[in-house]
Write an enzyme that holds these catalytic residues in place. Structure first.
Site: not given
Ligand code: AMP
Ligand code: ZN
Length: 114
Positions: A4, A7, A30, A46, A86, A92, A94, A97, A99
């Site tokens: 991940c 992670c 980001d 996680h 999301n 969407g 992607t 994990h 966030h």
């Protein structure tokens, strides 16, 4: 989880620009910012998405939102900011994990969905 991305970022195995950290969460910039300020905050443990949350995670999510307020203040987002999470394919998502995107530093208008 071994494979991940977030992670690995939490573990320091993939570099990130740290903004904030406490015992349960980690926040970083980001890599592809959608606003002048675009920070992601993730739980250190996680959890795949909002859809996986249970009562056992209530304290964690509460802490993350308190941290979001602290981060927004530290980033100077006194004129406002947007928080987005999301969850799943229709949204969407992607990186699977959990966030929360913290977006600010420009006027984003009233629309929620482009
Ligand atoms: P989402 O589409 O909601 O799953 O958001 C995933 C976010 O992770 C996107 O905004 C990506 O730009 C961001 N992202 C992907 N890889 C990295 C990375 N290595 N460091 C920081 N942000 C990343
Ligand atoms: Zn993970």
């Amino acid at each position: 989880m071994t494979d991940c991305l977030f992670c690995k970022i939490v573990a320091g195995e993939i570099p990130s620009t740290k903004v904030f950290e406490d015992e349960v969460s980690y926040a970083f910039r980001d890599i592809n910012p959608q606003a002048p300020v675009h920070v992601l905050i993730v739980p250190k443990e996680h959890i795949a998405s909002c859809a996986e949350l249970t009562e056992a995670n209530e304290a964690l999510v509460g802490k993350i939102f308190t941290n979001i307020a602290k981060i927004a203040k530290a980033e100077g987002l006194d004129k406002g900011f947007r928080v987005i999470s999301n969850s799943g394919d229709d949204a969407g998502q992607t990186v699977h994990h959990l966030h929360y995107h913290i977006l600010g530093g420009k006027s984003m208008g009233e629309g929620l969905v482009p």
